[in-house]
Every structure is written in structure tokens, then in C-alpha cells.
Write an enzyme that holds these catalytic residues in place. Sequence first.
Site, PDB file in Angstrom:
ATOM      1  N   TRP A 267       0.830  -1.217   0.000  1.00 47.69           N
ATOM      2  CA  TRP A 267       0.000   0.000   0.000  1.00 47.69           C
ATOM      3  C   TRP A 267       0.855   1.254   0.000  1.00 47.69           C
ATOM      4  CZ3 TRP A 267      -4.263  -1.173  -1.955  1.00 47.69           C
ATOM      5  CH2 TRP A 267      -4.971  -2.320  -1.591  1.00 47.69           C
TER       6      TRP A 267
ATOM      7  N   ASP B  57      -1.842   6.895   6.280  1.00 48.39           N
ATOM      8  CA  ASP B  57      -2.849   5.957   5.818  1.00 48.39           C
ATOM      9  C   ASP B  57      -3.145   5.041   7.006  1.00 48.39           C
ATOM     10  OD1 ASP B  57      -4.333   3.899   4.749  1.00 48.39           O
ATOM     11  OD2 ASP B  57      -2.956   3.453   3.098  1.00 48.39           O
TER      12      ASP B  57
ATOM     13  N   LYS C 175     -12.618  -1.477   6.672  1.00 50.21           N
ATOM     14  CA  LYS C 175     -11.892  -2.356   7.591  1.00 50.21           C
ATOM     15  C   LYS C 175     -12.274  -2.131   9.053  1.00 50.21           C
ATOM     16  CE  LYS C 175      -8.487  -3.045   4.141  1.00 50.21           C
ATOM     17  NZ  LYS C 175      -7.679  -2.241   3.257  1.00 50.21           N
TER      18      LYS C 175
END
Length: 376
Positions: free
Chosen positions: A118, A188, A212
Amino acid sequence: MNADTQLTTMNATYKSTGTKYNFGAGPSILPKEVFEEASGAIMNFNNTGLSILEIGHRTKLFQPVVEEAVATLKELMQLDSDHEVVYLHGGASTQFFQVPMNLLDEKATAAYTDTDIWGAKAIKEAKLYGKVDVVASSKDKNYTYLPKDFVVDPSSAYLHLTTNNTIYGTQWQDLSLFYDKKVPLVADMSSDILSRQLDFNKFDLIYAGAQKNIGAAGVNVVVVNKNILGKVSRQIPTMMDYRNHIEANSLLNTPPVFAIYVCMLTLRWLKNNGGIAFAEKRNEAKAKLFYETIDNSSIYKGTVAKEDRSKMNTVFVIDNAEVEKEFLSLCEKEGMIGVKGHRTTGGFRISMYNAMSLEGVKALTDLMKYFEQSKA
Ligand SMILES: *Cc1c(COP(=O)(O)O)cnc(C)c1O
């Protein structure tokens, strides 16, 4: 069917009650209460006789939903008045380019940490807008640790990190490492937001895909210190400029109404159940049980440095591919869902987000212990 099985060896017993446990990485488990209330609202939202799916986003019906979603998040994170909360489309991957578009001038440099796929994707997008200085990377060892010795040029536009590395299973345990770098801090937090107590005001921009730990897929949460905005020289498309969304209270255009509603319900649930402090305690208990199980095992092997292990996503392997397959099919048979590792890591990944109960992790670790004993 996994109803009422009992599997026993000399030293281990696994008992199933037929419950399915979802350890998938995302979209993932949410509290049962949220599923119940959201499904009711599809037929009859707040006793209006209307479905949540058909109400206008600028009506008096929806306004309180988005207001509560913003206010509850601010309260849970204890944000100061400089920090604004907006709900945006596009998933966390859109933030990979929206962040540099708003914060990085063409000739300027942003500092990035490269600790997972990511983070690497975020770096790739940032390079479209300005220069990137990768100040720390663990790519040399297949992202199995977190590089803590790094220097950030104080003239950097910002420093970007991924707080929890969803795919490889590492998590920054001591974020104070990032606090004294004297540049705006961007994180993030897609896979560990609201899972532990942090001083969120230390961050100038936080983003997270909701699917999530916050709610349903289709929406992003962005927390931003408004003082860092409006400093780049480029023209920013209307929909990409954070300032427009702040001004419009997340209603610049039609927002993902249902996804925001599910976020609101999940945040309300968290608030009514002890907030982040309670979630953190439970997450610690789950991680302790899980890691004790693999540390005391001779077949399950954690793949990352112990001190960097994630409390949200844990990755482990079994050295023998045949035995891995066997364990995977046992998990499927016993209702342990989503335990297969990411295609790049292999093995297994167990995600233990806020909504996962300690009983769920207990059931899984009992099954792991049983399986290991049965192989002995
Ligand atoms: C899942 C995830 C993403 C991607 O989220 P999308 O909403 O699918 O774009 C980005 N970063 C992290 C840390 C993630 O866990």
C-alpha cells in the site's frame, strides 16, 4: 456444516457451536448490531416508511446521519478545532493521489515510508505530482520489519506513513517516532484507525477506507488539519479539493449515502461500547492470545519481526505446503472465513478488527492447537 463439532486430541480440544467467524481483511466483519439496524433501515429508515436507499442526501432525514458520523468520529478521536472530518468517495487508493494533489507542489519533495504494497502504491501516485524521497524502506527484506532509523529533510512538504501494514502484518507500535520530524504528518490508517488510543491531533492528515474498521465499503474517512490546505500552486479539480468538501460538510455532490449511514452506526456502536479505550483493550487481548499460540507452536511460523507485529492483521505460514492446504480446508469446514494469506505472501492472514470478538480468536486458536496436536 460446522455445527456442534468437537475435535479432541490428548492435549487440545476444539468445540464448534456452528458460528462462522470472519477473519477476512476487508471488506470485513462489522458488529452484529450494525448489520441488524442497517438491514432494518433498508426497509424502513427511522420509522419514516422510506428506505435509506431512496432518501435524498440534502433532506432533513439524511442531514443528521452525516452530522452524527462527523461528530462521533471527532469525539472518539478527540480532535481539536483545527481538524476537520470529511467522508469522500473513492476508497483509500484515491487518497494516494488526492493527498499529493493537495499538498505537494511540482518542484517540492514529499518524504514517504515504504513498508508494504500500500505504501509503495502511495509513492507511485505521489510521483505524478512532485518529487518523492523514500526515507525508509523495508522492501529489502520483503517488508518483514519496520525501519526505524530514518532522517526526514525538514523542507519536505510532508511525511507519509502507513500505520498498519495490512498485507505483510506489521504495525508501527511507537508512533512518537514520527512526531518530531517538523513536517506535516500524513497517515494511511485504513486498517487500524480507531483500534488503539493515539494522539490523533499529531497528524495533519489521516485517511482510511471505511471497509476495515469503520463501516461499509464505498467511502473514505479523511481527517485533515485545515491549516495545511491551500498552499500548492496547481489548479485542483473541484471534487479533489479537500476545502470544498469541508465547506459542503461532505455533501458536495451525492455522497455514498448508505455507506456513510453504516459508518455512523458503527461509530455509534463504538461510542456506546467504551470507545477506543475499550477497543484497544480487546484488541490487545486478542493479539496476545493469537501470538502466544504461534509462539508456542512448532508448525505455525510468524513471518515478521516480533516487535513490529500487527494487532490487526497477523500473517503466518506452515512450512509444508500440503499441511497448509490441509489446515486451510479444516478452517473452511469449521467456519473460519477469510484466513487465506494475500496472494503475495502466501500462508495465512488473520484479521482481527474492532468487531472481531475475543471468542472468535479463541475458537480459531483452539482449532490451530487441535490441528497441530493431530499432526504430532
Ligand atoms: C485496504 C487498504 C487500502 C486500499 O483501500 P481501498 O479502499 O480498496 O482503495 C489502502 N491502504 C491500506 C493500508 C489498506 O489496508
